[in-house]
Design a protein around this motif. Structure first.
Motif, PDB file in Angstrom:
ATOM      1  N   ALA A   1       0.836  -1.215   0.000  1.00  0.00           N
ATOM      2  CA  ALA A   1       0.000   0.000   0.000  1.00  0.00           C
ATOM      3  C   ALA A   1       0.865   1.257   0.000  1.00  0.00           C
ATOM      4  N   LEU A   2       2.022   1.195   0.666  1.00  0.00           N
ATOM      5  CA  LEU A   2       2.879   2.387   0.754  1.00  0.00           C
ATOM      6  C   LEU A   2       3.352   2.824  -0.635  1.00  0.00           C
ATOM      7  N   GLU A   3       3.804   1.843  -1.436  1.00  0.00           N
ATOM      8  CA  GLU A   3       4.291   2.180  -2.788  1.00  0.00           C
ATOM      9  C   GLU A   3       3.186   2.769  -3.658  1.00  0.00           C
ATOM     10  N   GLN A   4       1.946   2.372  -3.379  1.00  0.00           N
ATOM     11  CA  GLN A   4       0.830   2.831  -4.216  1.00  0.00           C
ATOM     12  C   GLN A   4       0.147   4.100  -3.691  1.00  0.00           C
ATOM     13  N   SER A   5       0.708   4.683  -2.628  1.00  0.00           N
ATOM     14  CA  SER A   5       0.023   5.811  -1.987  1.00  0.00           C
ATOM     15  C   SER A   5       0.618   7.166  -2.347  1.00  0.00           C
ATOM     16  N   VAL A   6       1.591   7.173  -3.256  1.00  0.00           N
ATOM     17  CA  VAL A   6       2.337   8.409  -3.519  1.00  0.00           C
ATOM     18  C   VAL A   6       1.427   9.558  -3.967  1.00  0.00           C
ATOM     19  N   ASP A   7       0.453   9.278  -4.822  1.00  0.00           N
ATOM     20  CA  ASP A   7      -0.425  10.361  -5.303  1.00  0.00           C
ATOM     21  C   ASP A   7      -1.260  10.934  -4.160  1.00  0.00           C
ATOM     22  N   ALA A   8      -1.752  10.043  -3.300  1.00  0.00           N
ATOM     23  CA  ALA A   8      -2.573  10.490  -2.171  1.00  0.00           C
ATOM     24  C   ALA A   8      -1.750  11.349  -1.208  1.00  0.00           C
ATOM     25  N   ILE A   9      -0.471  10.969  -1.000  1.00  0.00           N
ATOM     26  CA  ILE A   9       0.400  11.780  -0.142  1.00  0.00           C
ATOM     27  C   ILE A   9       0.659  13.137  -0.785  1.00  0.00           C
ATOM     28  N   ALA A  10       0.970  13.124  -2.076  1.00  0.00           N
ATOM     29  CA  ALA A  10       1.320  14.367  -2.779  1.00  0.00           C
ATOM     30  C   ALA A  10       0.171  15.362  -2.818  1.00  0.00           C
ATOM     31  N   ARG A  11      -1.062  14.855  -2.769  1.00  0.00           N
ATOM     32  CA  ARG A  11      -2.209  15.778  -2.755  1.00  0.00           C
ATOM     33  C   ARG A  11      -2.268  16.592  -1.460  1.00  0.00           C
ATOM     34  N   LEU A  12      -1.631  16.065  -0.407  1.00  0.00           N
ATOM     35  CA  LEU A  12      -1.712  16.730   0.903  1.00  0.00           C
ATOM     36  C   LEU A  12      -0.575  17.718   1.147  1.00  0.00           C
ATOM     37  N   GLY A  13       0.557  17.554   0.441  1.00  0.00           N
ATOM     38  CA  GLY A  13       1.677  18.466   0.666  1.00  0.00           C
ATOM     39  C   GLY A  13       2.876  18.101  -0.177  1.00  0.00           C
ATOM     40  N   LYS A  14       3.792  19.075  -0.325  1.00  0.00           N
ATOM     41  CA  LYS A  14       4.993  18.881  -1.157  1.00  0.00           C
ATOM     42  C   LYS A  14       6.270  18.832  -0.322  1.00  0.00           C
ATOM     43  N   ARG A  15       6.178  19.255   0.957  1.00  0.00           N
ATOM     44  CA  ARG A  15       7.378  19.301   1.804  1.00  0.00           C
ATOM     45  C   ARG A  15       7.114  18.572   3.123  1.00  0.00           C
ATOM     46  N   PRO A  16       6.996  17.237   3.064  1.00  0.00           N
ATOM     47  CA  PRO A  16       6.668  16.500   4.287  1.00  0.00           C
ATOM     48  C   PRO A  16       7.839  16.411   5.269  1.00  0.00           C
ATOM     49  N   LEU A  17       7.490  16.459   6.566  1.00  0.00           N
ATOM     50  CA  LEU A  17       8.434  16.091   7.614  1.00  0.00           C
ATOM     51  C   LEU A  17       8.014  14.704   8.096  1.00  0.00           C
ATOM     52  N   VAL A  18       8.934  13.735   7.981  1.00  0.00           N
ATOM     53  CA  VAL A  18       8.647  12.352   8.378  1.00  0.00           C
ATOM     54  C   VAL A  18       9.085  12.175   9.831  1.00  0.00           C
ATOM     55  N   VAL A  19       8.145  11.796  10.691  1.00  0.00           N
ATOM     56  CA  VAL A  19       8.420  11.645  12.120  1.00  0.00           C
ATOM     57  C   VAL A  19       8.330  10.171  12.506  1.00  0.00           C
ATOM     58  N   GLY A  20       9.362   9.671  13.179  1.00  0.00           N
ATOM     59  CA  GLY A  20       9.363   8.284  13.640  1.00  0.00           C
ATOM     60  C   GLY A  20      10.450   8.090  14.676  1.00  0.00           C
ATOM     61  N   GLY A  21      10.618   6.863  15.137  1.00  0.00           N
ATOM     62  CA  GLY A  21      11.718   6.546  16.050  1.00  0.00           C
ATOM     63  C   GLY A  21      13.008   6.352  15.265  1.00  0.00           C
ATOM     64  N   ASP A  22      14.119   6.402  15.960  1.00  0.00           N
ATOM     65  CA  ASP A  22      15.428   6.284  15.294  1.00  0.00           C
ATOM     66  C   ASP A  22      15.531   5.026  14.439  1.00  0.00           C
ATOM     67  N   ARG A  23      15.153   3.878  15.026  1.00  0.00           N
ATOM     68  CA  ARG A  23      15.304   2.606  14.301  1.00  0.00           C
ATOM     69  C   ARG A  23      14.376   2.539  13.094  1.00  0.00           C
ATOM     70  N   THR A  24      13.132   3.007  13.275  1.00  0.00           N
ATOM     71  CA  THR A  24      12.168   2.968  12.163  1.00  0.00           C
ATOM     72  C   THR A  24      12.656   3.839  11.017  1.00  0.00           C
TER      73      THR A  24
END
Length: 384
Positions: free
Chosen positions: A24-47
């Protein structure tokens, strides 16, 4: 309780969009791009370290300019302060949370504070945090402090079964425990409500419990199977629906209060959220047995003990790695769980720390013994 005609009830029922499936992640790029162009990805160090290779090509496919930031040391005020600076310096127009419950809670609250859209990508089936409009705040040391209601559920939830399957099986088992609590808590806090949506939420919690009873053992035997996907949907999605439909009135009770108390013991930090909650369900049922003489609660506890044995959920403090805690530590956890603002007071009877301590050390007591009044001394003796 009758609501005045002018009262306004605000519900955040569900994410605006849910994409689920294999890859699903690989196929979600268009849906993500509709929400913004400069995402900040937040997660834990290992993730962040392990998933950069998977997430990077997805974001670059749409020429999204992304940056990443860790929520270390916890979903705490200090982390949020540092993340707000990271979002500002990157000029982020979108937050993407990826990871477990704490990573997603942090990302959701950051997006809320920055007034930005939020995408949640759970990496395990351990909680329904990817769905809900709620964030739990902890101290830097991991002790639960308070929760924050957000003004809407995530804008996009990406449930990628392949990604979830890479998580340790223990995380899904913990998610089953966390999801089971929806029934045992909602039925106590809201089981007699006449309100349509709360009735619906409580019934969904019962359906969720039944699905987990029926499918969990098969799901855990064969990760990636249809039964496994159904259980992941139950822990991540359906568990979230219940809080969305029921709102603040269909809330947590003693099981989560016990979890919150235990987070204040450093030795409890190795146990997962859902493991502590699952143990807390047994404590709640034990309280109903001891203080109300409730035989339905006694039967439910025996049924759960059998189910926990089948799938590997903790039944005692010892199972949580807390077999050697002192009486003072047990009292500390019980006193925090019984503080005046605690969810434990949604029980239909009063609970004081001594009673809670007695319940916490007697979660596996046979039902026959529970019919006689049980003081702390007896309970401690029985548990040894």
């Amino acid at each position: 309780m009758n609501q005045a005609p002018t009262s306004l009830l605000s519900l955040s029922v569900a994410p605006a969009q849910v994409l689920r499936g294999n890859q699903a992640l690989e196929q979600s790029v268009d849906a993500i791009a509709r929400l913004g162009k400069r995402p900040l990805v937040v997660g834990g160090d290992r993730t962040l370290a392990s998933l950069t290779s998977k997430l990077k090509p997805v974001l670059e496919q749409q020429q999204l300019s992304y940056s990443s930031a860790s929520y270390t040391p916890d979903c705490s005020e200090a982390s949020l302060s540092a993340l707000k600076e990271a979002a500002a310096s990157h000029q982020a127009d979108l937050i993407i949370g990826i990871g477990g419950g704490k990573a997603l809670d942090t990302a959701k609250l950051l997006a809320y504070q920055c007034q930005l859209p939020i995408v949640t990508i759970p990496t395990s089936g351990a909680t329904c945090a990817a769905w809900t409009a709620l964030s739990n705040i902890y101290s830097d040391e991991g002790a639960f402090l308070y929760d924050v209601s957000l003004n809407h559920c995530p804008d996009l939830l990406i449930l990628d079964y392949n990604l979830i399957q890479t998580a340790p099986q223990r995380t899904l088992i913990a998610g089953i425990g966390d999801a089971l609590a929806k029934w045992y808590e909602a039925s106590v806090s809201s089981g007699s409500s006449p309100v349509t949506l709360i009735i619906a939420a409580v019934q969904q919690a019962r359906v969720l419990r039944d699905i987990l009873f029926q499918k969990s053992a098969d799901a855990l035997k064969e990760p990636g199977s249809e039964a496994w996907r159904e259980v992941v949907d139950a822990t991540v999605l359906l568990a979230g629906v219940i809080g969305g439909l029921g709102g603040a009135q269909c809330r947590t009770v003693a099981a989560h209060a016990v979890h919150n108390g235990l987070t204040h013991l450093p030795s409890a930090h190795d146990a997962l959220h859902g493991e502590k909650v699952a143990y807390g369900i047994l404590v709640q049922l034990r309280l109903e047995e001891m203080l109300q003489g409730n035989q339905l609660a006694a039967s439910a506890r025996q049924q759960l003990l059998k189910f926990y044995s089948e799938i590997g959920l903790p039944q005692t403090l010892e199972d949580l790695g807390l077999g050697n805690i002192t009486l003072a530590e047990l009292r500390k956890a019980a006193e925090i769980a019984c503080n005046p603002n605690s969810d434990i007071h949604r029980l239909p009877f009063e609970v004081v720390p001594d009673q809670l301590m007695a319940a916490m050390v007697s979660t596996t007591t046979p039902v026959e013994k529970s019919r006689s009044p049980l003081g702390l001394t007896v309970a401690v003796t029985d548990s040894q």
